[in-house]
Design an enzyme around this catalytic site. Structure first.
Site, PDB file in Angstrom:
ATOM      1  CB  VAL A  78      -0.889   5.098  -1.736  1.00 19.54           C
ATOM      2  CG1 VAL A  78      -0.669   4.912  -0.235  1.00 19.54           C
ATOM      3  CG2 VAL A  78       0.404   5.570  -2.399  1.00 19.54           C
ATOM      4  CG  MET A 129      -3.611  -2.520  -7.205  1.00 23.16           C
ATOM      5  SD  MET A 129      -3.533  -1.739  -8.806  1.00 23.16           S
ATOM      6  CE  MET A 129      -2.956  -3.088  -9.843  1.00 23.16           C
ATOM      7  N   GLY A 161      -4.311   0.773  -2.259  1.00 25.56           N
ATOM      8  CA  GLY A 161      -5.259   0.472  -3.333  1.00 25.56           C
ATOM      9  C   GLY A 161      -5.537  -1.002  -3.535  1.00 25.56           C
ATOM     10  CG  ASP A 169       0.122  -9.141  -0.252  1.00 28.90           C
ATOM     11  OD1 ASP A 169      -0.211 -10.313   0.008  1.00 28.90           O
ATOM     12  OD2 ASP A 169      -0.684  -8.280  -0.656  1.00 28.90           O
ATOM     13  CE  LYS A 198      -2.039  -7.568  -3.769  1.00 28.17           C
ATOM     14  NZ  LYS A 198      -3.459  -7.390  -3.496  1.00 28.17           N
ATOM     15  N   GLY A 250       3.080  -0.910  -1.130  1.00 19.25           N
ATOM     16  CA  GLY A 250       4.028  -0.844  -0.018  1.00 19.25           C
ATOM     17  C   GLY A 250       4.865  -2.119   0.052  1.00 19.25           C
ATOM     18  CB  SER A 251       3.939  -5.698  -0.326  1.00 22.22           C
ATOM     19  OG  SER A 251       2.960  -5.656   0.672  1.00 22.22           O
ATOM     20  CB  ALA A 252       5.698  -3.356  -4.802  1.00 20.03           C
TER      21      ALA A 252
END
Ligand SMILES: C[C@@](CO)(OP(=O)(O)O)[C@H](O)COP(=O)(O)OP(=O)(O)OC[C@H]1O[C@@H](n2ccc(N)nc2=O)[C@H](O)[C@@H]1O
Ligand SMILES: Nc1ncnc2c1ncn2[C@@H]1O[C@H](COP(=O)(O)OP(=O)(O)O)[C@@H](O)[C@H]1O
Length: 308
Positions: A104, A108, A106, A145, A11, A111-113
């Site tokens: 990582v 974006m 970053g 997130d 994201k 980890g949540s993804a």
């Protein structure tokens, strides 16, 4: 079925309005999430080794930045799978394999993804059949997130960022992401934001959604969207990583329609007018200070989905 693979997007935050620090250590947000075409893949497989000595959930990570991701119970995908098994009320086994492309630490939400992908994959592998609403609830407990990585598209998150409403958008937007060396810790960036505000004596007030931003998304107007991008965490990310100012400046010089730090950073995001324009900006950014690599992507894209 003995293995399920789920693809899940990164994201970028198109607006990140951060309210004052709450008593529980979080901040109320207006968080406009936008899912982009940089994907991790998570495979959940029935374990080959089911001896009592083997933990019920194992994880392996592949990809350039695999060494920066914990391959143990701290991994967010493992935490999510454990939370799902807890909800189902029994112990389940799975071997997780994460193929990482999302940078990582970053900003974006990689980890949540992976956590969201593990929820979808294990729900399927274990035949639990939990509906999306239940997965969203478990997701919010794993991290603020995580629900958005299930949701995908473009959405506004309130509360900690976990209460989502889908936003209407037209067409597709072209993005360039400047990846940095090393990550930034999310709690540290929020802490720096509070510190800078205290030092300046500013009261952030209640976060409010930007009308020009919502209108630009509805109309698919990239020029207006570029002007409306904002991130309240950007001053904190720049304070902790001053070289990012050079990266942002380089993107502006290359004619980006808008530029900002993605979430807590250090990845910087640039909006381009077209696919060709994005490729030009990415090529130009490769020599910019603070930029390790530049990648192009489009958004919005769907959230976590089974691909095999
Ligand atoms: C900043 C954002 C923007 O989307 O993401 P990243 O850019 O890091 O990916 C998010 O708010 C990060 O969400 P996420 O990474 O899920 O955070 P959590 O695990 O829930 O919380 C980690 C820590 O971040 C801080 N935190 C998080 C969310 C929030 N609304 N207020 C906070 O102050 C708290 O210090 C918390 O302990
Ligand atoms: N599956 C995972 N992928 C990436 N990072 C993970 C994962 N599980 C745990 N982490 C930890 O979470 C931290 C934040 O990672 P990430 O979600 O990539 O960044 P951000 O919060 O900036 O979007 C990393 O430093 C890493 O130690």
């Amino acid at each position: 079925m003995s293995a399920i693979t789920v693809r899940v997007p990164a994201k970028v935050n198109l607006q990140l309005a951060v309210g004052p620090l709450r008593e529980d250590g979080y901040h109320d947000l207006v968080n406009v999430f936008h899912a982009v075409s940089i994907f991790d893949e998570v495979t959940a497989a029935e374990p080959g080794d089911v001896s009592a000595a083997t933990p019920p959930l194992t994880v392996r990570i592949e990809g350039e930045s695999a060494g920066e991701v914990p391959a143990n119970d701290d991994n967010l995908a493992v935490r999510a799978a454990r939370a799902l098994a807890g909800r189902a009320g029994r112990s389940y086994r799975a071997d997780l394999l994460i193929r990482k492309s999302i940078p990582v630490a970053g900003g974006m939400a990689g980890g949540s993804a992976d956590a969201a992908a593990a929820l979808v994959a294990c729900n399927e592998l274990w035949g639990l059949g939990l509906p999306p609403e239940d997965l969203m609830e478990i997701a919010a407990d794993v991290g603020s997130d995580v629900p958005f990585a299930l949701f995908g598209g473009t959405a506004v998150g309130t509360g900690r960022g976990e209460r989502l409403s889908r936003l209407e958008t037209s067409g597709s937007f072209h993005w360039v992401f400047a990846l940095a060396d090393g990550g930034l810790s999310t709690p540290r960036v929020y802490g720096e934001c509070d510190r800078l505000r205290e030092e300046a004596g500013t009261d952030p007030g209640r976060p409010v959604a930007s009308e020009p931003l919502l209108a630009a998304l509805r109309e698919g107007d990239a020029v207006a969207l570029g002007r409306a991008l904002t991130n309240d965490l950007q001053p904190a990310a720049l304070s902790l990583r001053p070289s990012l100012a050079h990266t942002l400046h380089a993107g502006d010089e290359l004619g980006a329609l808008g530029s900002l730090v993605s979430g807590s950073g250090p990845t910087c995001a640039f909006l381009a007018a077209s696919e060709t324009h994005a490729a030009e900006i990415a090529a130009g950014l490769k020599n910019a200070e603070g930029c390790r690599a530049a990648v192009t992507a489009t958004g919005p894209v769907p959230g976590a989905e089974v691909v095999g």
